[in-house]
Motif scaffolding. Sequence first.
Motif: not given
Lengths: 169, 636
Positions: B558-561, B12, A122-123, A89-90, A92-93, B550, A126-127, B15-16, A86-87, B552-553, A129-131, A96
């Motif tokens: 794309l940005p986060q949202r 963790i 988990l993803w 990016d979206f 779910d609000p 929302n 962890t993500r 993701n970087l 999984k790279t 999708t991956n 924290i990465a952010m 979040e």
Amino acid sequence: MDIDRPSDPQVSVVSSDGTMFHTTLKSILLSGTIKDMIEHIGEGGVENMGAIPLQNVDSKTLEIVIKWIEHHKDNIQPTSEEIKDKTADFIDPWDENFLEMDLDKLYNLITAANYLNIPQLLWLSTRKIAMLIKNRTPQEIRSLFNIEDDWTPQEIEAVQKENQWCEEK
Amino acid sequence: MEFLPTEILVKIFTNLNDKDLLSLTLVNTIFNDIISSTQQLSSKFSIYFKNNQQSQLKEILESSRKYKNLVIENFNQIPHLEVLEKISQTIGKIEIHRWNWSLDCKLIYQLLESFPNLRHVKFIKILFHFDAQFIESLINLRQLDTLEVIESDSRIFRLFKKTQVRKLVYDYVPTGGNFPIPDMIKFLRRQEKLEDLTLSGFLAFLNAGIGKIIFHNEKLSNVKFRLKKICLKNCPIIQTIHLKIFLNLHVKSLKIVELDDLENWNCSNFINSCENLEILKINKKHKSFSFDQIVENETVKILEVNGPVDKNFLSKFPNLKILKVTNLKTERGKFDEELNCNKIEVMKIEKSYLGGFFKFPKLTKLHLKNIRVMNDEIFQTDILDIFVNIVIAISCVVSITKICLFKHTRNIFGLFLVSIPVIFLAYIKFEYFADLENTLVILQIFFFLYFLYMPIMLLGFSTLVLLAAFYRKSFLKLINSYWWAVLIYNFVASSITAVIFWNTEHLSNRIWIIRITISSTVFLYQYMKLKKIHHLSEEFERQNSNNIENNTNEFSDLPQRPIYDINRNEKNTIFSLAFAHTLFIISMNGVTFLHHVFNSEDINTFSVFLVYTSMIFIIFILISHTNKSIKLRLLF
């Protein structure tokens, strides 16, 4: 075992400090660990199973986890293999929003998600924290996460020198 | 954080990117150990040998990191043998870029031979010094998967005589007097497992008649590979016969086709003949390609189109699941009827001008960026747009009348000299933003500046408009902030003038008090209305984003949202500010007129006031009759 049965029986789980939580079978099956456990019991065992003890998760964290799995019980969950690629990016609000919590809770949530084997949670955590780490200097990371600097000057100089080779100038 | 188990920290950190990981290595020893000893993480680092750095390589020799990528740029010698030995086993990708002088082929040979696990080799802008006696070919690269030769001497292919690759990227540029293409062709002929071919800069390639050698005169049975993916870029192809023959070999195996910058080549026959096509990407800069000639294709699942499309183009792809369109233009309200596809699950629309588009029953993921949306449900914009245009247009007309009444003819000439080319350029550069409303808003700003008698400000603004036009970034925000600036200016200037001149006879200054009151009222009114509009826009976004999940991956860049970047806020603000400005002017003129009536007679001011008030009165009446949309209720 038929997971998609129309009736969704109640299941109870008990946290490390003895608090009991009730949820549904469909939600609790998002946890790989509990799914394995239930599959082990076999057909028909669910109704007579009694409460599932979770010794590694305290009640506050378990409450958060249950909130999450109940919200996502109808969604198709990715497996841990899919998560790897999984790279991302979206988000779910709702998720979040859900992850807006202090760091200690987040660490507990990560540990619990890891123990309960809920790849998506988990993803997400962890993500999160990465952010927080993204685009910060080492000093900023230290102060944000309260991390002690245990480098000796010579050691850190060596790492800095090595890192120079890895930077695109 | 450091007390978390290593496996979780690794999760963790995955993701970087490399830059963030580098900062983490400096945080403390635990993190450094984890990152350096975990292959998954340290393989994200690249080693850069660049610009002849002569410093010690000691750190790399002692490092426990397993480097995977090596980038060499303008480095005058091959790095020390020990270093090469140290990293040789782990390096999987090597990039060699931009040497300022010809590179000795032996040097490349030695370098590549020392990495047995290379999977990816990339040359960018490299010229070779080729020794005629040196004909050894690399034998060590058994694992090589991808070879990229970008704007480089194609004699490099001589080194790869014994190498079989899966993916080849070749960007041809003519280099000097020699004619190196045959090397590339010989290489291509030897390939057996090539699946993925990207060719660009194709024109010279075919025009030189070389195409005959590769695709025609040679027996086609010599071509042993069958492509799964082909990408043709920047190829204004004139002579297509050889290309067609070559492509026909692969029509059964091709799954991915990317065609970029098509000129003079109608590729529809080729697309139609691909039986197993799954992904189609078309960049339509030229109009020679049309979806009309495409026959219905049931296998295509992913379609990416850049550029205008024909109506009904989606009906050609009944099983489409992912659609990405850029620079699309559809007429108002027509998009939803014309583009109807029942199986689309993911849509990404960028830089487009659309009607409603929420009529895709299976749609689960939607990404919008730089969209101009018409006919949506909350904002009934059509009628309103017309009225706002009328307001602005009339105030422009009035402005001209006013200039004429005051006989400032020499200034009019100057004004038009500056404004007309600016507006014209902005119009051309803005494409979908450039429509009547914005042009009129710009015009109105010019007139307003003119009335402030500020030629310098006028010039400054022209420059800003031009800059914005060239960068195309948040132009509307610029106008928006400009209007705010004008209002603030009015308020501040009025207050200062009132304070300074309060007791002098020079100006009949007591009217300044009234001016201040008026401008502050307008301010307050404006502020409250903006808040309301803002709230409404948020509501709109919220409602729409709730319709869609929302998560999708699919599109990793794309940005986060998802962004509902509709520019609605800016537009509303501009209109309301333009309106406030008009109100402001009317009140000013009214006050000035009253002042003159009580002190002396001034026929010019009177006539201006009369024109203004009557015009605005008409607009008021017109608008109050169509009080249907939310925005109208907000405005009045």
